[in-house]
Design a protein around this motif. Structure first.
Motif, mmCIF file in Angstrom:
data_model
loop_
_atom_site.group_PDB
_atom_site.id
_atom_site.type_symbol
_atom_site.label_atom_id
_atom_site.label_comp_id
_atom_site.label_asym_id
_atom_site.label_seq_id
_atom_site.Cartn_x
_atom_site.Cartn_y
_atom_site.Cartn_z
ATOM 1 N N ILE A 154 37.368 44.870 28.174
ATOM 2 C CA ILE A 154 38.091 44.076 29.188
ATOM 3 C C ILE A 154 38.949 44.987 30.080
ATOM 4 C CG2 ILE A 154 40.063 43.404 27.702
ATOM 5 C CD1 ILE A 154 38.508 41.151 30.323
ATOM 6 N N VAL A 155 39.563 46.007 29.482
ATOM 7 C CA VAL A 155 40.405 46.892 30.298
ATOM 8 C C VAL A 155 39.532 47.689 31.274
ATOM 9 C CG1 VAL A 155 42.044 48.828 30.251
ATOM 10 C CG2 VAL A 155 42.244 46.987 28.566
ATOM 11 N N THR A 156 38.373 48.122 30.786
ATOM 12 C CA THR A 156 37.484 48.875 31.668
ATOM 13 C C THR A 156 37.009 47.997 32.826
ATOM 14 O OG1 THR A 156 36.729 50.108 29.749
ATOM 15 C CG2 THR A 156 35.388 50.320 31.728
ATOM 16 N N GLY B 111 40.903 48.544 40.221
ATOM 17 C CA GLY B 111 41.616 49.835 40.278
ATOM 18 C C GLY B 111 41.919 50.313 41.677
ATOM 19 N N LYS B 112 40.991 50.075 42.603
ATOM 20 C CA LYS B 112 41.186 50.611 43.962
ATOM 21 C C LYS B 112 41.712 49.550 44.926
ATOM 22 C CE LYS B 112 39.422 54.742 42.959
ATOM 23 N NZ LYS B 112 39.537 54.648 41.501
ATOM 24 N N HIS B 113 42.042 48.401 44.411
ATOM 25 C CA HIS B 113 42.514 47.331 45.302
ATOM 26 C C HIS B 113 43.817 47.752 45.978
ATOM 27 C CE1 HIS B 113 43.671 43.471 46.933
ATOM 28 N NE2 HIS B 113 42.460 43.012 46.632
ATOM 29 N N LYS C 237 47.184 54.216 24.022
ATOM 30 C CA LYS C 237 46.496 55.375 24.609
ATOM 31 C C LYS C 237 45.057 55.021 24.974
ATOM 32 C CE LYS C 237 46.242 60.183 24.717
ATOM 33 N NZ LYS C 237 45.044 60.317 25.447
ATOM 34 N N LEU C 238 44.444 54.208 24.123
ATOM 35 C CA LEU C 238 43.075 53.766 24.408
ATOM 36 C C LEU C 238 43.033 53.136 25.812
ATOM 37 C CD1 LEU C 238 40.982 51.669 21.900
ATOM 38 C CD2 LEU C 238 41.215 50.860 24.205
ATOM 39 N N HIS D 76 43.768 55.458 33.583
ATOM 40 C CA HIS D 76 43.860 56.740 34.305
ATOM 41 C C HIS D 76 42.567 57.064 35.036
ATOM 42 C CE1 HIS D 76 47.699 58.612 33.879
ATOM 43 N NE2 HIS D 76 47.782 58.242 32.618
ATOM 44 N N ARG D 77 41.476 56.698 34.404
ATOM 45 C CA ARG D 77 40.171 57.003 34.997
ATOM 46 C C ARG D 77 39.933 56.199 36.287
ATOM 47 N NH1 ARG D 77 36.450 55.599 30.742
ATOM 48 N NH2 ARG D 77 37.944 56.608 29.377
#
Ligand code: GAL
Length: 689
Positions: free
Chosen positions: A130-132, A139-141, A234-235, A241-242
């Motif tokens: 779900i996080v991915t 992420g780029k919004h 961290k997971l 971060h990616r």
């Protein structure tokens, strides 16, 4: 060391918003009204997993696409929360092993929140997915400014007893000890025939008779819980971060029990976030709440004591974010009945956050939810959404912050720091002989520092802390570090040799890292530094009057516990016990070493003693040249580019008189002020000295 990884360019005001709780037709006007009130960031989505993954492996993005696009159009920035605090019902039904369990192994049901465990391989995989998916899609919004991981990790419960945790605990122990022999030694399993002969025999400290756990096992369990939570964080942060845009931050709203927060920050976060609810000091079930908050029973600073947690946060990340700032009465349907903030208190509390180091303050929440467990956790607006005095106060705060622009990025100036470390924090929980001293003293020291107007930081000590971190403070107080490691002892010695003053209390240094007592006279590894040793020690006898000490012709209480000290070498005895059967024994020893000194106090710290100690060490009177102010008013000094700013906060419902000894600039009124000033009830005054 500059611990700051992300810094807001200017003071910013935000609000927590739940677009899924409202009809879409309200979104636009809500955003417009927020912007009009000076709110430029919304924090969203932290409990909304189903909206993106309504069924296992089926993803839809239309809902948050629409909301984020609207935000981008309006110029509203967004902090997007990952939804792992509330797994969907389809997930917990199909994979019940993701649930956390209580000490008896009974799993928690779906329905509240934080009912999952950090170690279930399936939950970690579902969280990863779900996080991915969210990070990849949003992420780029352009509206996104940052990411919040989960929500309040280890809030609701910080105990974990699922089967997945049992499994993971064994792995953790294998990695820590390598062999069962080493584990048996560390845990002292010769006691009560606890020797382990196979890894499979090891279990979490759970349902045992009379709370009789092995303390060394429980200490490792608390380290294990921290490691589990940090690895879950961290997971998520590795994924974020990616996919995130450069410049966007990763945060979480933290400072809960059984997590080594400084370590979590170092490993996974760019920005540390905290949720500030000063009203906890006033709930109708006040005693219970105060104890829950670790305030101890002496919570008489009420909402002013919130600064203690804010200071602990500052020790981790000097410029932090308030991800939830109280804006109304708190309360759940099932527990907690909090009073309404009085006129002025919302602004005061938000300013308290700023004074302590927040440069982003997000109010919880825009509008009170009209359903669910938290329908009495009031937001800025009530159910009806009408403009109200709380919204006016939030808007006034936002406009105040504009006037305080020069303070953004300034540093809190403190001559004193309270030293804390995760090992001792855990040991104090495991060992009542330790916690009974540490918990009340932690509050007492902060409280007296507040009342004596001695600005005070927290310094989080670890084996790899740098000497410069300690050297920033002329005085450190490390109240009861029962556990002492060689690395920390060396660091403390170097600090003193280079000119620092270190204050230590009773029960210092008598344990090793695994919680076993050392076979040396206390304070063990610190003996050379303190120039003292402990002949005997014990709790005060309840049938006798409180033990007292005579110092400089005055009597001070030495409550609860007394180490009977002996001076060694050239150390000087400053004060002696003057009651009980050990009257005449040293109670306070000062040892000069290199350019500094160590003060070893044999008991716990009462407020009158702390007041005297602060004066003895020259910590008080710091502001005497500039102004006179009553105990009731907090003062925080912030410095930037050679400029000095004083933030004064009145927590009382009565006006307070301040006397300025010279002209200063009132930053909020933008005018020079001098002489007598009356601070209104719950008032805030910001001066440039
Ligand atoms: C916080 C939590 C919020 C909300 C608030 C009021 O602890 O993060 O989601 O529950 O308290 O109870």
């Amino acid at each position: 060391m500059n611990k700051q990884k992300y810094q807001w360019p200017e003071y910013t005001v935000g609000v927590c918003y739940y677009p899924e709780h409202w009809d879409e037709s309200l979104w636009e006007s809500d955003l417009d009204r927020m912007l009009a009130a000076g709110i430029h960031v919304v924090r969203i989505a932290e409990f909304a997993w189903n909206l993106t993954e309504p069924e296992e492996g089926v993803f839809r993005f239309d809902f948050f696409d629409r909301f984020l696009d609207l935000c981008a159009e309006k110029g509203m920035k967004v902090i997007f929360g990952t939804p792992t605090a509330t797994p969907p019902a389809w997930l917990t039904k199909k994979y019940p092993e993701v649930l956390n369990a209580d000490q008896n192994g009974l799993p928690y049901e779906h329905g509240a929140r934080r009912h999952y465990n950090y170690n279930s391989p399936i939950y970690r995989e579902k969280a990863r997915i779900i996080v991915t998916v969210l990070a990849e899609h949003y992420g780029k919004h352009p509206a996104i400014a940052g990411w919040q991981i989960d929500n309040e990790m280890n809030c609701e419960t910080c105990e974990f007893h699922s089967e997945a945790d049992q499994e993971a605990f064994r792995v953790f122990l294998r990695e820590t000890y390598g062999s069962l022999d080493a584990l048996n030694r560390a845990w002292g399993t010769a006691f009560w025939n606890q020797t382990y002969t196979a890894w499979e025999e090891l279990r979490l400290p759970g349902h045992v008779l009379n709370d009789g756990w092995n303390p060394h096992q429980r200490l490792d369990y608390l380290r294990f819980v921290s490691a589990s939570a940090r690895s879950f964080c961290k997971l998520q942060s590795d994924i974020l971060h990616r996919y995130k845009k450069p410049g966007d931050f990763i945060t979480t709203n933290a400072l809960f029990w059984h997590i080594d927060n400084p370590k979590m920050f170092e490993e996974s976060l760019d920005l540390f976030g905290y949720d500030s609810y000063p009203n906890f000091a006033f709930g109708l079930n006040r005693e219970e709440v105060l104890k829950d908050q670790g305030y101890g029973v002496e919570g008489d600073l009420n909402d002013r004591l919130s600064g203690k947690s804010l200071s602990e946060v500052r020790g981790i990340c000097p410029h932090f974010a308030i991800l939830e700032q109280q804006s109304g009465a708190g309360g759940w349907v099932s527990r907690m009945e909090g009073p309404q903030p009085r006129p002025g208190q919302i602004r005061l509390w938000a300013m308290q956050s700023v004074a302590h180091g927040a440069d982003f303050v997000s109010f919880f929440r825009w509008r009170t939810c009209s359903f669910g467990t938290e329908m009495y956790w009031h937001g800025i607006l009530d159910y009806d959404g009408r403009d109200n005095r709380r919204l006016r106060e939030v808007a006034a705060f936002a406009s105040d912050l504009k006037k305080l622009a020069p303070l953004c990025g300034s540093e809190y100036a403190a001559p004193l720091a309270i030293v804390k470390d995760y090992d001792n924090a855990c040991d104090a929980e495991v060992d009542v002989w330790h916690g009974r001293l540490s918990f009340p003293d932690d509050s007492a020291i902060y409280q007296q520092a507040q009342l004596s107007h001695v600005p005070c930081d927290y310094l989080h000590l670890a084996d790899d802390s740098a000497l410069e971190d300690l050297r920033r403070y002329p005085v450190l107080i490390y109240p009861h570090p029962a556990i002492m490691t060689g690395a920390r002892a060396d660091l403390l010695k170097a600090y003193v040799e280079q000119g620092g003053t270190l204050i230590l209390g009773c029960r210092t240094g008598y344990k090793q890292e695994n919680g076993r007592a050392i076979l040396l006279p206390p304070p063990g590894l610190l003996r050379e530094l303190t120039g003292s040793t402990v002949r005997e020690s014990g709790f005060w006898h309840p049938a006798e009057p409180t033990v007292t000490v005579e110092w400089n012709g005055e009597r001070f209480e030495a409550p609860l516990f007394q180490d009977q000290l002996e001076a060694e070498g050239d150390a000087a005895v400053l004060a002696r016990y003057d009651s009980s059967w050990f009257a005449g024994t040293p109670a306070l020893i000062e040892h000069r070493l290199g350019a500094g000194r160590c003060l070893h106090w044999g008991s716990t710290f009462s407020r009158p003693l702390l007041k005297e100690l602060f004066a003895y060490l020259g910590l008080t009177g710091r502001f005497d040249e500039l102004l006179d102010l009553p105990e009731a008013v907090e003062i925080a000094e912030r410095r930037k580019d050679g400029r000095r700013f004083l933030m004064l906060l009145n927590y009382l419902p009565e006006a307070q008189e301040i006397l300025l000894h010279r002209e200063m600039r009132d930053m909020l009124e933008d005018r020079p002020v001098s002489g007598k000033i009356s601070m209104p009830p719950f008032g805030v005054l910001v001066l440039e000295a």
